[in-house]
Design a protein around this motif. Structure first.
Motif, PDB file in Angstrom:
ATOM      1  N   VAL A   9      -3.655  -3.790  -1.136  1.00 14.90           N
ATOM      2  CA  VAL A   9      -5.120  -3.497  -0.921  1.00 14.90           C
ATOM      3  C   VAL A   9      -5.702  -4.524   0.308  1.00 14.90           C
ATOM      4  O   VAL A   9      -5.370  -5.931   0.170  1.00 14.90           O
ATOM      5  CB  VAL A   9      -5.710  -4.110  -2.372  1.00 14.90           C
ATOM      6  N   LEU A  10      -6.178  -4.004   1.034  1.00 11.49           N
ATOM      7  CA  LEU A  10      -6.665  -4.571   2.561  1.00 11.49           C
ATOM      8  C   LEU A  10      -8.132  -5.034   2.094  1.00 11.49           C
ATOM      9  O   LEU A  10      -9.001  -4.180   1.742  1.00 11.49           O
ATOM     10  CB  LEU A  10      -6.640  -3.684   3.650  1.00 11.49           C
ATOM     11  N   CYS A  29      -4.681  -0.988   8.337  1.00  7.94           N
ATOM     12  CA  CYS A  29      -4.988   0.035   7.440  1.00  7.94           C
ATOM     13  C   CYS A  29      -4.103   1.072   7.321  1.00  7.94           C
ATOM     14  O   CYS A  29      -3.999   1.402   5.968  1.00  7.94           O
ATOM     15  CB  CYS A  29      -6.186   0.853   8.444  1.00  7.94           C
ATOM     16  N   LEU A  30      -3.266   1.252   8.211  1.00 11.35           N
ATOM     17  CA  LEU A  30      -2.099   2.174   7.825  1.00 11.35           C
ATOM     18  C   LEU A  30      -0.930   1.685   6.641  1.00 11.35           C
ATOM     19  O   LEU A  30      -0.577   2.170   6.068  1.00 11.35           O
ATOM     20  CB  LEU A  30      -1.268   2.337   9.111  1.00 11.35           C
ATOM     21  N   ALA A  31      -0.799   0.222   6.823  1.00 15.67           N
ATOM     22  CA  ALA A  31       0.118  -0.237   5.858  1.00 15.67           C
ATOM     23  C   ALA A  31      -0.415  -0.333   4.394  1.00 15.67           C
ATOM     24  O   ALA A  31       0.244  -0.804   3.536  1.00 15.67           O
ATOM     25  CB  ALA A  31       0.562  -1.918   6.312  1.00 15.67           C
ATOM     26  N   SER A  32      -1.740  -0.434   4.462  1.00 15.85           N
ATOM     27  CA  SER A  32      -2.403  -0.686   2.984  1.00 15.85           C
ATOM     28  C   SER A  32      -2.733   0.649   2.144  1.00 15.85           C
ATOM     29  O   SER A  32      -2.499   1.875   2.848  1.00 15.85           O
ATOM     30  CB  SER A  32      -3.687  -1.313   3.170  1.00 15.85           C
ATOM     31  N   ASP A  33      -2.707   0.341   1.055  1.00 16.32           N
ATOM     32  CA  ASP A  33      -3.001   1.749   0.085  1.00 16.32           C
ATOM     33  C   ASP A  33      -4.354   1.847  -0.194  1.00 16.32           C
ATOM     34  O   ASP A  33      -5.010   3.022  -0.727  1.00 16.32           O
ATOM     35  CB  ASP A  33      -2.273   1.597  -1.178  1.00 16.32           C
ATOM     36  N   ALA A  34      -5.145   1.105  -0.112  1.00 15.15           N
ATOM     37  CA  ALA A  34      -6.893   0.885  -0.319  1.00 15.15           C
ATOM     38  C   ALA A  34      -7.475  -0.059   0.371  1.00 15.15           C
ATOM     39  O   ALA A  34      -6.872  -1.144   0.785  1.00 15.15           O
ATOM     40  CB  ALA A  34      -6.890   0.804  -1.902  1.00 15.15           C
TER      41      ALA A  34
END
Length: 743
Positions: free
Chosen positions: A539-540, A606-611
């Motif tokens: 989660v970012l 953003c790309l690495a996170s799921d939400a």
């Protein structure tokens, strides 16, 4: 039959049309119809009119096939009008609150006259409203209604159509209509007043006429200002067919002389090549329609000043060269006076105005990132022979690709590049010392979609404004040739908040293009480099800064949140760059908390996170491109709104679930609501509104339009349903440790 038909022609006023229509629909007097006429406007006026017509039965949208100008557009509205009285507004004008009620009451009190003239205010682009003078012309003393002969001084009022209302039956009986061309009000207002059997006045400001900083598109410099001569020829032609109106010839002739002299004296209207023709035709027109018995060369009005009388006589006699010599002498005298008052002043900006052009492209930003970086990368692909340079602080020089040159701000090379570059691309304000040379192209990409107030909309919020030099802000905007916009919302905001004559390119954000080019393997590789444990939900957390405080706010107890969420979640915390000097979050030590504030690329995060969890950051608009869950943590909405201000209530149109407290935030994730069907529905509506052009091709559209000199077709926008943004990494997918395409 409604009491009023309010007719609003619209051409290139999308930034103001909504306010204009809302000012009518919010009137306390409900008995009206609103007719919005789209004059084949190239911007979003037609769509705005259709949106209002779809949701309010009082609104009718009329679309013209070709741009015809305000006069024919008003005629198209008249043809659809059913009201007892017709009211006109320009597309940027607004009705004052309670205006229709006041007009209706005055019509009742004066016996439904043919024409009711009311007050208006000119609203400057700064927002300041100044009532037209003199007020005594609208005095309500005396008879309630009258003929113009009883109060001929009304001819001295502005001829604008939006300063009066006319009974529709009277308009149809007299055959009144607007002619084509500029100054169309002249051939409407005078005939309407002269032939009216009853006239009344209302001493109240009912309409606010907006004066745009860049001027009306129809009033731009050009030969179109010769139309004023045709309008007066039409007017006197009308008088010649109505013998009972011939007595008004002297008064109309005086008004014509004043008007023609004002147009000719304004250097912003007539191009130099058209001035001889204007003077010659104006002279002929004044002589042709001079009232009988007036001696040649006589002043049209004894109230004029000596200078006005002289200029009138020179125009009447066709002595253009003498007229021009008089104007030059007067201008020279005024300039000499200004120099005397400001002697000793200098210009330190000449150092970047006297160099020659070269093929080049300057990037004015902190480090190699954001939309300028994406545009430069695409430029090197499509135009590899174009040389590029990047302006940034030395500590960011290592982020630059090897193909681009580095320029230190303030250095000799910096000033030389600013002066010589063919193109300048920036996402910040340009250097105030820059003097743009002829032929140089400046592209402003901005940082993202604005939720919080920007530009001139911060004038009443000094605590939140990054600068109080709004004049300097506008001088910088005057140098922009293109402004990049991701959506219609952004376009409307920037056109109002930073008004200038730039061309808006609604192409999407180039910095979001990688969201469509990355693969699942790329995402897995990014997660591994960041240290995200396999199989966890990343989660970012990226809050924005608070204008009302300098220290870094702590809106979440991270240890408690991670404890309550459990081992399945990893939290990536990215503070706003404003708090970079606060240092890392060393006080919070947790194996599932990663402080990524110093990571150079927010796109990678953003790309690495799921939400995404954010509050009021514009990052939410970019993250929505990925079509991944977004949760808004709005624990201080009222305070933020009071300090900075926003353009819409995020709580009413969120990109996903909303948490007002820390407990609610935890509950949204533990119950699965963060990725439930309701959250998906909210995200879909949010994407449709704010991400219509973010399809992975924004940079190419910009390069082909701006840098390759191809104003024709650009890559078509991929439909939303056909887009395939980068997927979230699957736990069983191996990481491909390929070089990152992002800095």
């Amino acid at each position: 039959m409604p009491r009023f038909s309010v007719i609003v022609p619209a051409y290139e006023v999308q930034a103001y049309l909504q306010e204009s229509l809302e000012s009518v629909l919010s009137q306390s007097y409900p008995d009206f119809e609103l007719i919005a006429v789209d004059d084949a406007s190239p911007d979003g006026c037609g769509e705005i009119a259709d949106e209002y017509a779809a949701r309010d039965p009082r609104v009718t949208a009329v679309h013209l096939a070709h741009p015809l100008g305000p006069g024919p557009a008003r005629n198209a509205g008249l043809a659809r009008a059913r009201g007892e009285y017709v009211v006109f507004l320009d597309g940027g004008d607004v009705l004052a609150p309670g205006a229709l009620r006041a007009v209706a009451d005055r019509l009742d009190a004066t016996g439904s006259p043919d024409v009711l003239v009311y007050g208006h205010a000119r609203t400057d682009w700064t927002g300041e409203a100044v009532r037209n003078r003199p007020d005594p012309l609208l005095s309500e003393e005396g008879p309630a209604s009258f003929r113009l002969a009883d109060r001929p001084e009304l001819l001295g009022l502005p001829t604008a159509a939006w300063s009066s209302t006319c009974r529709r039956e009277y308009v149809e009986r007299e055959g009144l209509s607007f002619p084509p061309g500029l100054y169309e009000d002249t051939a409407w207002t005078y005939p309407a007043l002269l032939a009216a059997e009853s006239v009344a006045v209302l001493d109240r400001v009912c309409a606010h006429h907006r004066i745009r900083r860049t001027g009306s598109p129809s009033a731009a410099p050009g030969r179109s200002h010769l139309d004023v001569l045709d309008q007066y020829q039409r007017l006197f032609g009308h008088l010649s067919t109505r013998p009972e109106l011939e007595r008004w010839r002297p008064a109309v002739h005086r008004r014509m002389a004043e008007h023609l002299r004002a147009v000719y004296a304004d250097p912003r209207r007539l191009p130099r090549a058209a001035r001889p023709e204007f003077h010659r035709r104006a002279s002929a027109l004044l002589r042709r329609h001079r009232p009988a018995g007036e001696p040649a060369g006589a002043p049209a009005s004894p109230a004029w000043s000596r200078t006005d009388r002289l200029r009138h006589a020179l125009m009447l006699q066709g002595l253009r060269r003498t007229h021009r010599a008089l104007s030059l002498l007067r201008a020279a005298a005024e300039a000499a006076g200004r120099r005397g008052r400001s002697w000793g002043g200098g210009c330190g900006r000449a150092r970047c105005a006297c160099t020659t052009a070269s093929s080049g492209c300057c990037r004015c930003t902190g480090s190699w990132r954001c939309s300028p970086a994406a545009i430069e990368a695409k430029l090197r692909e499509l135009a590899p022979r174009m040389r590029t340079a990047w302006i940034c602080d030395p500590r960011h020089a290592s982020t630059l690709p090897p193909q681009t040159a580095w320029l230190r701000p303030g250095s000799a090379a910096y000033w030389s590049a600013l002066a010589r570059a063919a193109y300048l691309t920036t996402n910040v304000n340009t250097d105030r010392a820059l003097v743009k040379r002829p032929g140089q192209v400046v592209l402003q990409t901005q940082h993202g979609t604005p939720l919080k107030r920007v530009g001139l909309d911060l004038r009443d919020r000094p605590a939140a404004s990054p600068t109080t030099d709004f004049a300097g802000l506008l001088r910088g905007a005057d140098q922009w040739d293109f402004l990049l916009s991701a959506n219609r919302h952004s376009t409307l905001v920037w056109q109002r908040a930073v008004p200038s004559s730039y061309e808006v390119l609604e192409y999407g954000h180039p910095r979001n293009d990688p969201f469509h080019g990355a693969t699942g393997a790329d995402v897995a590789a990014l997660r591994e480099r960041l240290g995200i444990a396999p199989g966890t939900t990343a989660v970012l957390y990226a809050p924005t800064h608070r204008d009302y405080r300098r220290s870094r706010p702590d809106h979440l107890d991270f240890e408690r949140v991670l404890r309550d969420l459990g081992p399945r979640f990893t939290l990536l915390v990215r503070d706003h760059p404003t708090y970079a000097d606060s240092g890392p979050r060393a006080a919070v030590r947790h194996p599932r908390l990663l402080d990524v504030s110093a990571h150079p690329s927010v796109e990678e995060l953003c790309l690495a996170s799921d939400a995404l969890v954010t509050d009021y950051s514009s990052l939410m608009f970019d993250y929505a491109v990925l079509d991944r869950p977004i949760v808004v943590h709005a624990d201080d909405w009222e305070a933020y709104e009071a300090a900075r201000g926003t353009y819409f209530d995020l709580r009413a149109f969120p990109p996903g679930a909303i948490a007002r407290t820390e407990d609610e935030l935890v509950d949204i994730f533990t119950t699965g609501h963060w990725r439930g069907s309701r959250s998906a529905q909210l995200r879909a509506a949010f994407r449709a509104r704010f991400c219509p052009y973010d399809d992975g091709n924004a940079a190419e559209r910009v390069v082909r339009r701006v840098f390759l000199g191809r104003p024709g077709p650009v890559p078509a926008v991929v439909p939303m349903a056909a887009r395939r943004p980068a997927p979230a990494a699957r736990p069983d997918e191996p990481a491909a440790l390929s070089p990152s395409p992002w800095p």
